[in-house]
Design an enzyme around this catalytic site. Sequence first.
Site, short mmCIF file in Angstrom:
data_model
loop_
_atom_site.label_atom_id
_atom_site.label_comp_id
_atom_site.label_asym_id
_atom_site.label_seq_id
_atom_site.Cartn_x
_atom_site.Cartn_y
_atom_site.Cartn_z
N HIS A 1 -9.40 0.91 5.05
CA HIS A 1 -8.09 1.10 5.70
C HIS A 1 -8.28 2.02 6.91
CE1 HIS A 1 -3.97 2.40 6.41
NE2 HIS A 1 -3.60 1.30 5.77
N GLU B 1 -5.09 -5.18 10.74
CA GLU B 1 -4.08 -4.13 10.90
C GLU B 1 -4.31 -3.39 12.21
OE1 GLU B 1 -2.25 -2.93 6.95
OE2 GLU B 1 -4.09 -1.78 7.11
N LYS C 1 0.12 4.24 -0.25
CA LYS C 1 -0.55 5.41 0.35
C LYS C 1 -0.36 6.65 -0.54
CE LYS C 1 0.30 3.43 4.86
NZ LYS C 1 0.15 3.57 6.28
N GLU D 1 -6.69 4.45 7.98
CA GLU D 1 -6.55 5.88 7.73
C GLU D 1 -7.84 6.45 7.14
OE1 GLU D 1 -2.88 5.42 5.60
OE2 GLU D 1 -1.95 4.83 7.49
N SER E 1 3.65 -2.18 10.27
CA SER E 1 5.12 -2.17 10.37
C SER E 1 5.75 -3.50 10.02
CB SER E 1 5.57 -1.68 11.75
OG SER E 1 5.08 -0.37 11.98
N ASN F 1 0.87 -1.18 0.00
CA ASN F 1 0.00 0.00 0.00
C ASN F 1 0.91 1.23 0.00
OD1 ASN F 1 -1.79 2.06 0.53
ND2 ASN F 1 -2.22 1.44 2.64
N GLY G 1 2.57 2.18 10.59
CA GLY G 1 3.47 3.31 10.38
C GLY G 1 4.18 3.78 11.64
C1 PEP Z 1 -0.64 -0.02 5.90
O1 PEP Z 1 -0.65 1.11 5.45
O2 PEP Z 1 -1.56 -0.77 5.63
C2 PEP Z 1 0.48 -0.41 6.75
C3 PEP Z 1 0.44 -1.59 7.32
O3 PEP Z 1 1.53 0.48 6.89
P1 PEP Z 1 2.98 0.18 7.56
O4 PEP Z 1 3.46 -1.11 6.97
O5 PEP Z 1 3.82 1.34 7.16
O6 PEP Z 1 2.77 0.07 9.03
#
Ligand code: PEP
Length: 251
Positions: A95, A167, A11, A97, A213, A9, A173
């Site tokens: 997601h 997640e 973003k 976000e 992460s 992703n 992040g």
């Molecule tokens: C994501 O955006 O779905 C995500 C898991 O980001 P990150 O790997 O940077 O934590």
Amino acid sequence: MRKPFIAGNWKMNTNGAGAKALASGLVGQLSEIDSVDVAVCPPSVYLQSVAKALSSSNIALGAQNMYFESNGAYTGETSAEMLKDVCCTYVIVGHSERRHVLGETDEMVNKKVSTAIGAGLLPILCVGELLEQRQGEETEAVVSRQIKAGLAGLSAEKVEAVTVAYEPVWAIGTGLTATPEQAQEVHLMIRKLLAEIYSESVAADIRIQYGGSAKPGNTAELMACPDVDGLLVGGASLKVDDFAAMIKTVV
Ligand code: PEP
């Protein structure tokens, strides 16, 4: 047997040249790989150029979001049909976000999942608890609610198009990763819930990705969990070598 599925992703990152270079770099490193499903989800303005860069590869294209209406006066939105038209296979839905920064509700997420499937897209339904919800021991309640609401009204046949991505919001992040034990516990809970809603065999077929992460250094331990079938990767998917290394770890 569930085939591992790793998706990147991107973003709201990259630019036109960077998106093409990232896609071409991955094609160069992953051309031989077919034991893992791989997808990248660039910003929507770069979907077409990335589609071109991926055209002779096994890497699939995904979008980061879509709207649940098919056309009309919805300024700034993109429909499922439009995503199909530019060669998307997958679409990320719900997601964190979008839920927590942009105010997306369970009801909207549900409409998006069902519209995506109707249009022939494969939705990646994201669920996950906030830090205070984990600390308040609400993880199971929150994730169960998001799963039940996100899949509401979906038949057993249609739900097979869905990938669930667990997640934990506190791990996205932040550099904090769920331990393999924490990830496995929630993934197993999700699979049991899917068995209750649908059936053991449907639950056994649905892929559940972990996201938060994930990086080359923790891919093997996360992927060793019996109910972790793949990864949804943010930051580490922006570097060709890191994302390719994660996929090669799973092959
Ligand atoms: C994501 O955006 O779905 C995500 C898991 O980001 P990150 O790997 O940077 O934590």
